[in-house]
Design an enzyme around this catalytic site. Structure first.
Site, short mmCIF file in Angstrom:
data_model
loop_
_atom_site.label_atom_id
_atom_site.label_comp_id
_atom_site.label_asym_id
_atom_site.label_seq_id
_atom_site.Cartn_x
_atom_site.Cartn_y
_atom_site.Cartn_z
N THR A 11 6.63 6.95 8.20
CA THR A 11 5.81 7.11 7.98
C THR A 11 4.55 5.72 6.86
O THR A 11 5.91 5.05 7.01
CB THR A 11 5.07 8.70 6.25
OG1 THR A 11 6.24 7.96 5.51
CG2 THR A 11 6.35 9.20 6.99
N GLY A 12 3.39 6.18 6.77
CA GLY A 12 2.76 4.38 6.26
C GLY A 12 3.01 3.56 7.49
O GLY A 12 3.30 2.14 6.53
N GLY A 16 2.17 -3.32 7.12
CA GLY A 16 3.28 -3.77 6.47
C GLY A 16 4.77 -3.28 6.65
O GLY A 16 5.28 -3.30 7.69
N ILE A 17 5.59 -2.46 5.47
CA ILE A 17 7.28 -2.39 5.56
C ILE A 17 6.97 -0.81 7.00
O ILE A 17 7.76 -1.52 7.37
CB ILE A 17 7.63 -1.56 4.82
CG1 ILE A 17 7.76 -2.55 3.67
CG2 ILE A 17 8.87 -1.30 4.81
CD1 ILE A 17 8.26 -2.28 2.35
N GLY A 18 5.71 -0.03 6.84
CA GLY A 18 6.60 0.72 7.70
C GLY A 18 5.88 0.15 9.75
O GLY A 18 6.51 0.41 9.72
N SER A 134 11.48 2.15 -4.58
CA SER A 134 10.94 0.43 -5.41
C SER A 134 11.94 -0.01 -6.34
O SER A 134 12.58 1.29 -6.96
CB SER A 134 9.19 0.77 -6.03
OG SER A 134 9.05 -0.17 -6.31
N TYR A 147 3.27 4.39 -10.99
CA TYR A 147 4.07 4.39 -9.55
C TYR A 147 5.46 4.26 -9.66
O TYR A 147 6.18 5.41 -9.45
CB TYR A 147 3.76 3.06 -9.18
CG TYR A 147 4.64 2.43 -7.97
CD1 TYR A 147 4.12 3.08 -6.20
CD2 TYR A 147 4.84 0.93 -7.90
CE1 TYR A 147 4.59 2.52 -5.42
CE2 TYR A 147 5.86 0.68 -6.83
CZ TYR A 147 5.28 1.11 -5.50
OH TYR A 147 6.16 0.54 -4.69
#
Length: 257
Positions: A11-12, A16-18, A134, A147
């Site tokens: 997902t995502g 970026g990371i995804g 995170s 967050y």
């Protein structure tokens, strides 16, 4: 660490990371479904099946899993990576209920719902889950209080599920990156831009000095492909007896395992 022949949902995945996870998994021979609210050209170029779904909605993660199962026949590996955060420079008292709710919908409930929907397939295939949390889940800061709370919940969820699902053949691990060179930090409207503006500097100026100010003993932000390598190691057969862990990758900022 080859994932050849495995089916993977991330997902995502549009940036970026995804995106880095989708790219590296595809390079290792996995069949990949990349899920994002909007589909980027970069994700299309990876060769993954791109699925456009809003994961912050109640049925979004379930839709994504159903489409992935339809495309791939089942899911061996689930990577819950989608996440979002804002710099709350006005302090805790100015964060509204709606903002708290949205933060938890994106960062926590998207994973809860995706895992619940994918669980029958993961159990059948004796698969693996990796949740991208995170360091703010362990080391909270006022500017990202909502967050950090949502990521702490995600990390806790991973540990509880590892205890339940490990004996049933499904491993669950967590990766907790520190600040990573993604659009969330480098983008025009990212947290880097907000913090740079607050300090009267440009984004490049802010990011150039940030690692030293924040105590990164490597002297730099983490790169998305470095996080992806750790995520995919934990998802792979090489990590088949690693379960319930939370692995930090933050350039030595926190100096803890």
């Amino acid at each position: 660490m080859s994932l050849r022949g495995k089916t993977l949902l991330v997902t995502g995945a549009s940036q970026g990371i995804g995106l880095a996870v989708a790219k590296e998994a595809a390079a290792q021979g996995a069949r990949v479904v990349g899920v994002s609210r909007t589909i980027s050209e970069d994700l299309k170029a990876v060769g993954a099946h791109a699925v456009a779904v809003d994961l912050a909605t109640a049925d979004g993660p379930g839709q994504a899993v159903r489409q992935a199962v339809g495309l791939l026949g089942g899911i061996d590996i689930l990577i819950n990576n989608v996440g979002a955060f804002d710099a709350r420079l006005g302090g805790f008292g100015e964060i509204t209920d709606a903002q708290w709710q949205h933060t938890f919908e994106v960062n926590f409930f998207s994973a809860v719902r995706a895992i619940r929907a994918a669980l029958p397939s993961l159990l059948e295939r004796q698969g693996a889950i990796v949740n991208v949390s995170s360091i703010r889940g362990r080391f909270p800061q006022p500017a990202t209080v909502d967050y950090g709370a949502s990521k702490a919940a995600l990390t806790n969820l991973g540990k509880a599920l590892a205890e339940e699902l490990g004996p049933r053949g499904v491993r669950v691990n967590t990766v907790s990156p520190g600040p990573t060179r993604t659009p969330a930090w480098e983008g025009e409207h990212g947290i880097g831009a907000v913090l740079a503006a607050a300090g009267g500097s440009t984004v490049p100026e802010f990011l150039a000095g940030f690692p030293a100010r924040a105590g990164f003993n490597t002297g730099r932000l983490t790169e998305p492909d470095e996080v992806a390598a750790l995520v995919l190691f934990l998802a792979s057969g090489q990590a088949r007896n690693i379960n319930g862990g939370d692995y930090i990758i933050d350039g030595g900022q926190s100096k803890t395992a």
